[in-house]
Structures are given as structure tokens and as C-alpha cells.
Write a protein that holds these residues in place. Structure first.
Motif, PDB file in Angstrom:
ATOM      1  N   GLY A   1      -0.773   3.374   6.161  1.00 34.81           N
ATOM      2  CA  GLY A   1       0.386   2.819   6.841  1.00 34.81           C
ATOM      3  C   GLY A   1       0.142   2.459   8.289  1.00 34.81           C
ATOM      4  O   GLY A   1       0.931   1.724   8.898  1.00 34.81           O
ATOM      5  N   PHE A   2      -0.966   2.959   8.844  1.00 36.98           N
ATOM      6  CA  PHE A   2      -1.295   2.684  10.242  1.00 36.98           C
ATOM      7  C   PHE A   2      -2.448   1.694  10.393  1.00 36.98           C
ATOM      8  O   PHE A   2      -2.985   1.532  11.487  1.00 36.98           O
ATOM      9  N   THR A   3      -2.820   1.055   9.302  1.00 37.46           N
ATOM     10  CA  THR A   3      -3.857   0.027   9.375  1.00 37.46           C
ATOM     11  C   THR A   3      -3.203  -1.330   9.623  1.00 37.46           C
ATOM     12  O   THR A   3      -1.993  -1.488   9.481  1.00 37.46           O
TER      13      THR A   3
ATOM     14  N   ARG B   1     -12.572   2.717   7.928  1.00 37.81           N
ATOM     15  CA  ARG B   1     -11.199   3.213   8.039  1.00 37.81           C
ATOM     16  C   ARG B   1     -10.802   4.090   6.849  1.00 37.81           C
ATOM     17  O   ARG B   1      -9.620   4.398   6.672  1.00 37.81           O
ATOM     18  N   ARG B   2     -11.748   4.497   6.029  1.00 38.89           N
ATOM     19  CA  ARG B   2     -11.424   5.119   4.745  1.00 38.89           C
ATOM     20  C   ARG B   2     -10.586   6.398   4.854  1.00 38.89           C
ATOM     21  O   ARG B   2      -9.818   6.724   3.950  1.00 38.89           O
ATOM     22  N   LYS B   3     -10.703   7.125   5.956  1.00 37.00           N
ATOM     23  CA  LYS B   3      -9.930   8.368   6.121  1.00 37.00           C
ATOM     24  C   LYS B   3      -8.637   8.143   6.905  1.00 37.00           C
ATOM     25  O   LYS B   3      -7.865   9.091   7.118  1.00 37.00           O
TER      26      LYS B   3
ATOM     27  N   CYS C   1       0.840  -1.190   0.000  1.00 35.93           N
ATOM     28  CA  CYS C   1       0.000   0.000   0.000  1.00 35.93           C
ATOM     29  C   CYS C   1       0.881   1.250   0.000  1.00 35.93           C
ATOM     30  O   CYS C   1       2.060   1.197   0.352  1.00 35.93           O
ATOM     31  N   PHE C   2       0.286   2.371  -0.369  1.00 34.55           N
ATOM     32  CA  PHE C   2       0.951   3.662  -0.231  1.00 34.55           C
ATOM     33  C   PHE C   2       0.687   4.135   1.193  1.00 34.55           C
ATOM     34  O   PHE C   2      -0.381   4.666   1.500  1.00 34.55           O
ATOM     35  N   GLY C   3       1.681   3.935   2.066  1.00 41.08           N
ATOM     36  CA  GLY C   3       1.477   4.155   3.494  1.00 41.08           C
ATOM     37  C   GLY C   3       1.115   5.565   3.874  1.00 41.08           C
ATOM     38  O   GLY C   3       0.414   5.794   4.869  1.00 41.08           O
ATOM     39  N   HIS C   4       1.557   6.567   3.080  1.00 41.44           N
ATOM     40  CA  HIS C   4       1.302   7.965   3.415  1.00 41.44           C
ATOM     41  C   HIS C   4      -0.071   8.442   2.939  1.00 41.44           C
ATOM     42  O   HIS C   4      -0.508   9.534   3.308  1.00 41.44           O
TER      43      HIS C   4
ATOM     44  N   THR D   1      -4.346   7.918   2.448  1.00 39.48           N
ATOM     45  CA  THR D   1      -5.449   7.331   3.201  1.00 39.48           C
ATOM     46  C   THR D   1      -5.886   6.030   2.543  1.00 39.48           C
ATOM     47  O   THR D   1      -5.516   5.734   1.398  1.00 39.48           O
ATOM     48  N   VAL D   2      -6.687   5.280   3.262  1.00 39.31           N
ATOM     49  CA  VAL D   2      -7.248   4.042   2.716  1.00 39.31           C
ATOM     50  C   VAL D   2      -7.993   4.341   1.420  1.00 39.31           C
ATOM     51  O   VAL D   2      -7.809   3.666   0.400  1.00 39.31           O
ATOM     52  N   GLU D   3      -8.826   5.383   1.443  1.00 35.11           N
ATOM     53  CA  GLU D   3      -9.638   5.706   0.261  1.00 35.11           C
ATOM     54  C   GLU D   3      -8.772   6.172  -0.907  1.00 35.11           C
ATOM     55  O   GLU D   3      -9.029   5.805  -2.064  1.00 35.11           O
TER      56      GLU D   3
END
Length: 205
Positions: free
Chosen positions: A147-149, A141-143, A100-103, A105-107
């Protein structure tokens, strides 16, 4: 040479070499019927990931090459295509390791999967809603910064991002790696649902 219209992917006796000297695959043959899920089984180093990368044309980035045999996707011979071409043709690979792109958001991660499609803001909104109906956990968790999920959530993000490309076929590499059994069950239930409701053919390793 398999030209069966009911087969979306046909791999015929392929061999793969890395750096022109390291033999990674030898005489691999398999087919994926349209709308089906096919799993590759084998231990670490058996060549499962290499098989997927041969199909998605990602071998070149690792100095790998199909040196023998043929791969036919949706009736077309895969030879000179690159990964971008394959996405446009409807094939998307979810790489091992939940990249994932850690920086972002999920969305934002999920939306990035639609880069190959020319969608309006409203169309993106509609597609997101459809995705969130499968991935309820990601809606909540979309917002959040990706990287913190959790590891399981990042795997869901990777699959959801792939689905935004509207694929005919998904290649899933080690989707259960390092995850708790409950999360593995949840992810595979979603994958099965995507297969059944979205008619996505799936090859997983």
C-alpha cells in the motif's frame, strides 16, 4: 465458430447486457493468435473493459451477461465457467486500478497469485526468483508494504501476481492508467518480454 489451433482466443459476434436492459457491447468479433499481443483501442466507455470481463467471465459480478455470440478459449467454448475455472485453464485478468492487497508486503502479494497451484516452499522460492528477474524494481521492494509503493510499482505487482498463476494468456485492463510515461515504457517492456520469453498470449485494453 473459430477452431483454429493457432488461435488461443476467438470472440465471435458477442453482445453484452447489464441488468438485462443496458446494452454494453454489440457484434464484437476478434481473435488472438497464440503467442501474440493484441490491443483494443477506444475511448472511455467504448466497451474495452467489458470485453475483457466477458472473456474472463467476470461479468456476473457486475450483473452483466453475454447474451449473443460465442467466446472460445484454447479450443474450449466459454459458457458456464467462472473466474476460478478460467485461472485453472490458464487465463488471468489484471483488473483496472492496480488492485493490490495494501496491508501485505510486495512479496506476499505476488505469492498470492499462486493460490491455484500446489507449490512447495522451494518451488515458490524458485518462481519468485524467476519473477524478480523480470521485475527488478520489485525485488528491491519485496519486504515493503504494498500500500505504500508507487502506482507504477503496484501495477508491476499486479502483473507479477498474475504471472505466478503460470498463465497461457493475460488480460491487461488499462495497465498504463495514471502512470508517468517512463513507467509506462518500463511496464510495457516487461510485458513484451513476458510475451516473448514465457510465450504468454496477451490481450490488453
Amino acid at each position: 465458430m473459430n477452431k483454429n489451433p493457432d488461435t488461443i482466443l476467438a470472440i465471435d459476434n458477442i453482445e453484452v447486457m447489464y441488468d438485462g436492459v443496458i446494452s454494453a457491447l454489440h457484434d464484437v468479433t476478434l481473435s488472438v493468435p497464440k503467442g501474440n499481443i493484441v490491443a483494443l483501442l477506444g475511448g472511455n466507455g467504448a466497451g474495452k473493459s467489458t470485453t475483457l470481463k466477458a472473456v474472463s467471465t467476470m461479468l456476473a459480478s457486475e450483473r452483466g451477461k453475454v447474451t449473443k455470440g460465442s467466446i472460445r478459449y484454447d479450443g474450449n467454448l466459454i459458457k458456464n465457467q467462472n473466474p476460478t475455472d478460467m485461472v485453472r485453464l490458464g487465463m488471468v485478468q489484471v483488473l483496472e486500478g492496480r488492485r493490490c492487497f495494501g496491508h501485505l508486503t510486495v512479496e506476499e502479494n505476488i505469492i498470492s497469485g499462486a493460490y491455484s497451484r500446489k507449490l512447495s516452499k522451494q518451488e515458490i522460492k524458485n518462481e519468485l526468483e524467476k519473477i524478480y528477474n523480470y521485475f527488478n524494481r520489485l525485488r528491491d521492494r519485496r519486504k515493503s508494504q504494498a500500500g505504500f509503493t508507487s502506482g507504477g510499482e503496484q501495477q508491476m505487482i499486479a502483473v507479477a501476481r498474475a504471472m505466478m498463476a503460470k498463465p497461457k494468456m493475460l488480460l491487461l485492463d488499462e495497465p498504463s492508467m495514471g502512470l508517468a510515461p517512463q513507467l509506462v515504457a518500463e511496464i510495457f517492456n516487461i510485458v513484451r518480454e513476458l510475451n516473448q520469453k514465457e510465450c504468454v498470449s496477451i490481450l490488453l485494453a
